[in-house]
Design an enzyme around this catalytic site. Structure first.
Site, PDB file in Angstrom:
ATOM      1  N   CYS A 134     -32.157  81.719 -48.506  1.00  0.00           N
ATOM      2  CA  CYS A 134     -32.837  82.115 -47.266  1.00  0.00           C
ATOM      3  C   CYS A 134     -34.258  82.592 -47.532  1.00  0.00           C
ATOM      4  O   CYS A 134     -35.164  82.357 -46.728  1.00  0.00           O
ATOM      5  CB  CYS A 134     -32.038  83.199 -46.542  1.00  0.00           C
ATOM      6  SG  CYS A 134     -31.814  84.712 -47.512  1.00  0.00           S
TER       7      CYS A 134
ATOM      8  N   HIS B 130     -31.551  89.352 -47.570  1.00  0.00           N
ATOM      9  CA  HIS B 130     -31.404  88.212 -46.671  1.00  0.00           C
ATOM     10  C   HIS B 130     -32.598  88.284 -45.738  1.00  0.00           C
ATOM     11  O   HIS B 130     -32.910  89.347 -45.197  1.00  0.00           O
ATOM     12  CB  HIS B 130     -30.109  88.288 -45.849  1.00  0.00           C
ATOM     13  CG  HIS B 130     -30.083  87.269 -44.755  1.00  0.00           C
ATOM     14  ND1 HIS B 130     -29.903  85.931 -45.012  1.00  0.00           N
ATOM     15  CD2 HIS B 130     -30.259  87.385 -43.422  1.00  0.00           C
ATOM     16  CE1 HIS B 130     -29.961  85.270 -43.874  1.00  0.00           C
ATOM     17  NE2 HIS B 130     -30.168  86.133 -42.897  1.00  0.00           N
TER      18      HIS B 130
END
Length: 168
Positions: free
Chosen positions: A90, A10
């Site tokens: 992301c 992430h």
């Protein structure tokens, strides 16, 4: 990074004192940037995610108006409902933002799992370079426009004069 080079990550990007991230249902979010090694930062990771490292891409920041323009552009395609684990995640967002800001190299391993996964399915993949060009305000020529452009014949000055003479 995992021994096989296929870790899942992430990512978010700190710019001008704020942290920008992209996630399902929330889209692009802006929060106050915090020291990534602080307990507060470690506890702010999404569920199931553990903090690994911070990468410093640049120490300079764009002007607030330039950053705002880029984020407004990216928010048109990085919407809360456009999130896809393999095709628009992301990592795609932070890479597009990095390229839009003309920051140095974004580590390619960060989205390796998604790129590999997209080979297995037929779906439109996020083109981060195109997203960055649009965010910078550059016109993108579509494949259809490129084909039309390449079919257009260029005439010489002598041919142009001959055509003008025929029109008279």
């Amino acid at each position: 990074m995992t021994p096989t080079g296929f870790g899942t990550y992430h990512t978010s990007l700190d710019v001008g004192g704020f942290n920008y991230s992209f996630a399902a249902t929330s889209g692009i979010t802006k929060t106050k940037a915090i020291d990534p090694t602080s307990p507060q930062a470690l506890s702010s990771c999404p569920p199931g995610v553990s903090y690994t490292q911070s990468l410093i891409l640049s120490s300079s920041s764009p002007s607030p108006s330039s950053l705002s323009k880029i984020l407004n552009s990216l928010s048109k395609t990085f919407t809360p409902t456009s999130y896809h684990l393999l095709n628009r995640n992301c990592n795609h967002f932070t890479e597009a933002l990095t390229l839009s800001l003309n920051l140095p190299s974004y580590p390619p391993y960060l989205n390796r799992v998604a790129r590999t996964g997209t080979l297995l399915i037929k779906h439109e993949i996020c083109d981060v370079k195109k997203e960055a060009e649009i965010a910078r305000g550059n016109k993108i020529i579509t494949k259809e426009e490129e084909k039309k452009k390449s079919k257009k014949k260029i005439i010489t000055e002598k041919q142009r004069k001959a055509l003008e003479a025929l029109k008279k």
